[in-house]
Design an enzyme around this catalytic site. Sequence first.
Site, PDB file in Angstrom:
ATOM      1  CE  LYS A 116      -4.613  -1.036   1.591  1.00 49.16           C
ATOM      2  NZ  LYS A 116      -4.679  -2.368   1.081  1.00 49.16           N
ATOM      3  CG  HIS A 235     -13.622  -5.729   4.498  1.00 49.22           C
ATOM      4  ND1 HIS A 235     -13.667  -4.377   4.309  1.00 49.22           N
ATOM      5  CD2 HIS A 235     -13.803  -5.935   5.823  1.00 49.22           C
ATOM      6  CE1 HIS A 235     -13.853  -3.781   5.464  1.00 49.22           C
ATOM      7  NE2 HIS A 235     -13.937  -4.690   6.403  1.00 49.22           N
ATOM      8  NE  ARG A 293      -5.639 -10.341  -7.567  1.00 46.28           N
ATOM      9  CZ  ARG A 293      -6.895  -9.986  -7.346  1.00 46.28           C
ATOM     10  NH1 ARG A 293      -7.819 -10.240  -8.247  1.00 46.28           N
ATOM     11  NH2 ARG A 293      -7.249  -9.352  -6.243  1.00 46.28           N
TER      12      ARG A 293
END
Lengths: 506, 177
Positions: A116, A235, A293
Amino acid sequence: MFKKILIANRGEITIRVIRACKELGVPTVAVFSEADRAALHVRAADEAYCIGPAPSRESYLRYDRILEVAARCGADAIHPGYGFLSENVAFAEACAAQGITFIGPNPRAIRVMGNKTTSRVAVYEMGVPLVPGMRENLVSEEQALEWADRIGFPIMMKAAAGGGGKGLRQILRREDVVAAYRAAKSESLASFGDDAVYMERYIENPRHIEIQVLGDKHGNIIYCPERECSIQRRHQKVIEEAPSTLVDPEMRRAMGEAAIRAAKAVDYDSAGTVEFIVSGRSREFFFLEMNTRLQVEHPITEMITGIDLCKEMIRSAAGYVLPFRQEDIPCHGHALECRIYAEDPDNRFLPTPGRISGLRVPGGPWVRDESGMYEGLDVPIHYDPMLSKLVVWGSTRERMITRMERALSEYAVKGIKTTIPFHARMLKNERFLAGDIDTNFIDQEFQPQDEARVKPHEDIALVAAAIGAYRRDKAKALGRVGGESGPAGDASAWKASGRVKRDPGF
Amino acid sequence: MVYIGTHQGRTTKAKVVEPRPGLFTVTLGETEYEVDFLEPQPNIYSLLIDGRSFEVDVDAKAGGDVFDVLIKGDHYEVEMVEEKKKKLAMKMSKGASGRQDMKSPMAGNVRAVQVQPGDRVAAGQVVLILEAMKMQNEIKSAIDGIVASVTAREGVAVAAGDPLLVVEPWEPQFPNG
């Protein structure tokens, strides 16, 4: 083009890649764990090899074994699918070292976008908007307080190596900052082996909207119309649609161009997705992360653009130039995907592994089901509970929703419970129909107690179960008479049946 | 035959009569249903009730009294017990009223057992973590009580319906006066 492609994955994505390979005329190789010996992906490939026991760390994550298989069968490329090894830099590098093409982006792109903090630094330099907040990781409690004052509340505390909601804390008041910092650090360490955390502004009515990009090895890169993935639980995405109800053509172009800048930051050269968090109030969008991906929800983009993303990803890895330019990418109609999980919506979404005793898959115009299911399959306990992706297209959003309702009503999975009825109920929700959604939608609209509702055919179910019990008991009684020793056991068949008939219960 | 049917806490008496093969009369409480019955495939019932057709999938779980009934995509978990058997079971359970035999709701691996025999637990307290399909599921006690025994072992796989632990009800004792 490649001589032979190994797919280092399982389930529906492996079958999806096999289909693309077959259309490209490339032979395929599947790998499987001992638990997946009878899986559909094993049956669909031209060759298949066992790579170890059921737990994925002993099979699907063992890239040494996968590379051994590739060497043994002469595969010159490996498609990693999603999950497992798809964003593993070491695996991508090991493939290259063995002279095998990794069907994905260059290793640097995976490395930079896999974290991140490094990904935010990289895209910030390219002018991609970030949520107001820190660009580095926190080093002390004092610094956490100082930054909290600078950012302003509400704040999100996030794990640098995060994902799946782990190490995530919402902070509403200054007095909660230190406790949240300590808790997020320890949870992040436990979940990811890395305790680095940072803080940023909490976005109100957050919507998750993402842009599919496609690049080649010659510096060309295009973006596709957005996908909205705001409907999530734990999530995990549950329903995705393309395009989003929030985005107009101008916003689409701005988001697409930002996505291209993010991709160019790492010389992106494959299929990938730039995820944005979008304020449902102000319609501002901010970079969240880039997935390096092919994604689960890629079919909805394929439905509205007509581009076979899986095939283009393979062609790009083989060195072909992208066959289209940005102005060639259409946005035609609307597409919706429901992820069907082996979970019981009536019982807190507990997993429901087990045998699929019956299966009826929806069909008809503009309906696509991507699945690894078949009648008789034992769904193992070891892997993700996603069973299938049901995708539909409609010329308008209304027609798309009606078509999905129709497709769901045709879908029958017997033997185990699935989330099919939950999807059917969500599609009737007023807020969903109005496009008034955000990432808290399921938590706000579907309480577990609502799911244990009275269902429309309860009496018919009771009638059917009563007949089932009666027939079972009757069969048992008939069987017992013939099998007993003593007077009854010696009785002739007609006498025995007569005795049963005289039973007042029957 | 007379059964006691239970679905989501609703209990209904169900009387089943088969006047001739392929025809059933099922009385649920006060309502009588005349059912023309056909089984086109094993466990798939075609029920014709008042001219309306219902295709129903009826799966008896491990041959027991609990039936997983699937109609139009909705699952109904119905317990259907013969009346005599139900009465006997109720009489038997009076001795151990409120005792909670916690069974595994699904197949999975026991990741953590968070209580041991003798522990006091509150209703809603997590007693065990069961992992299946990459999800950790919390198994909670339904009652306030004392853990009487623990069968589940950490790291060991369990099947749906396997016993996990037993909780005896606990009621606070207030001193007299």
